[in-house]
Design a protein around this motif. Structure first.
Motif, PDB file in Angstrom:
ATOM      1  N   SER A   1       0.859  -1.173   0.000  1.00 17.04           N
ATOM      2  CA  SER A   1       0.000   0.000   0.000  1.00 17.04           C
ATOM      3  C   SER A   1       0.898   1.226   0.000  1.00 17.04           C
ATOM      4  CB  SER A   1      -0.916   0.007   1.226  1.00 17.04           C
ATOM      5  OG  SER A   1      -1.733   1.155   1.240  1.00 17.04           O
ATOM      6  N   GLY A   2       0.792   2.048  -1.045  1.00 19.83           N
ATOM      7  CA  GLY A   2       1.762   3.127  -1.195  1.00 19.83           C
ATOM      8  C   GLY A   2       3.124   2.537  -1.483  1.00 19.83           C
ATOM      9  N   ASP A   3       4.129   2.962  -0.701  1.00 20.17           N
ATOM     10  CA  ASP A   3       5.492   2.466  -0.919  1.00 20.17           C
ATOM     11  C   ASP A   3       5.901   1.375   0.055  1.00 20.17           C
ATOM     12  OD1 ASP A   3       5.915   4.283  -3.002  1.00 20.17           O
ATOM     13  OD2 ASP A   3       6.502   5.871  -1.610  1.00 20.17           O
ATOM     14  N   GLY A   4       4.967   0.901   0.878  1.00 18.74           N
ATOM     15  CA  GLY A   4       5.370  -0.051   1.907  1.00 18.74           C
ATOM     16  C   GLY A   4       4.477  -1.273   1.989  1.00 18.74           C
ATOM     17  N   PRO A   5       5.008  -2.351   2.602  1.00 18.91           N
ATOM     18  CA  PRO A   5       4.256  -3.597   2.713  1.00 18.91           C
ATOM     19  C   PRO A   5       3.452  -3.681   4.008  1.00 18.91           C
ATOM     20  CG  PRO A   5       6.506  -3.964   3.418  1.00 18.91           C
ATOM     21  CD  PRO A   5       6.417  -2.512   3.020  1.00 18.91           C
ATOM     22  N   ILE A   6       2.385  -4.462   3.945  1.00 15.69           N
ATOM     23  CA  ILE A   6       1.613  -4.874   5.118  1.00 15.69           C
ATOM     24  C   ILE A   6       1.644  -6.388   5.148  1.00 15.69           C
ATOM     25  CG2 ILE A   6      -0.642  -4.857   6.248  1.00 15.69           C
ATOM     26  CD1 ILE A   6      -1.260  -2.287   4.652  1.00 15.69           C
TER      27      ILE A   6
END
Length: 208
Positions: free
Chosen positions: A140-145
């Motif tokens: 999501s965006g530039d980062g992981p969940i």
């Protein structure tokens, strides 16, 4: 997708076979099963679904999510491919479920927070009344969940949770109310009606 199904009923056993397919992707799903059902029309009938042995087998052959119709405005643009198999034995009151499902190439839009989740992948194992989240990741965006853990499905409508959720530079809000990017390490535990969330959330960027 097009659904073809056939049924046969005798001696309170309902046997069914179903296949889902579409013109572009071919065969998507195959399901076979026998359920103990009382379909008699005479006299007084209690529970139609009888507590006797059952058999249900479901196989997903590259089931393409974007072949499904949109069910809700809350989630749109769903894409990805499901593969796996699920077998259900036991009785309707005490089912014994076993199987594994994988999701690859997933994506979806969450309307209310304004989020585009992409590169979604997951590996789930089902053992009796527990769904094990071996791995789940979405960007999501530039980062992981990322999420791992277990879901207790003893009562399907009221699951229990034992999950860990990690985010690194992930966007969690992007709409007219603002934009928020976070790091987080959370645990989600407890029954459906009293879930407890604990851990840390660091707001890296925030405009409200």
């Amino acid at each position: 997708p097009t659904l073809d199904a056939s049924f046969d009923y005798a001696d309170t056993d309902l046997a069914a076979h179903a296949e889902a397919r579409d013109d572009e992707h071919g065969l998507l799903l195959v399901a076979d099963g026998t359920l103990p059902v009382d379909l008699s029309m005479a006299g007084t009938v209690g529970d139609r679904l009888l507590d006797r042995p059952m058999r249900v087998d479901i196989r997903l052959d590259e089931f393409v999510l974007d072949s499904l119709p949109q069910f809700t405005e809350a989630v749109t643009g769903m894409r990805g491919t499901l593969e796996g198999a699920v077998a259900m034995r036991g009785t309707p009151r005490r089912p014994d479920v076993d199987g594994a499902i994988r999701l690859a190439g997933g994506a979806l839009h969450l309307t209310q927070p304004g989020l585009e989740l992409r590169e979604v992948s997951a590996a789930l194992t089902i053992r009796e009344d527990v769904i094990v989240v071996d791995s789940l990741i979405a960007w999501s965006g530039d980062g992981p969940i990322r999420a791992t853990g277990e879901l207790d499905i003893t009562m399907l409508t009221q699951p229990g949770f034992d999950l860990t959720l990690e985010a690194r530079g992930a966007k969690v809000l992007d709409n007219e109310q603002g934009r928020v990017v976070i790091d987080s390490d959370l645990s989600i535990q407890g029954p459906f009606d009293s879930v407890q969330v604990a851990g840390e959330i660091d707001v890296l960027e925030g405009v409200i």
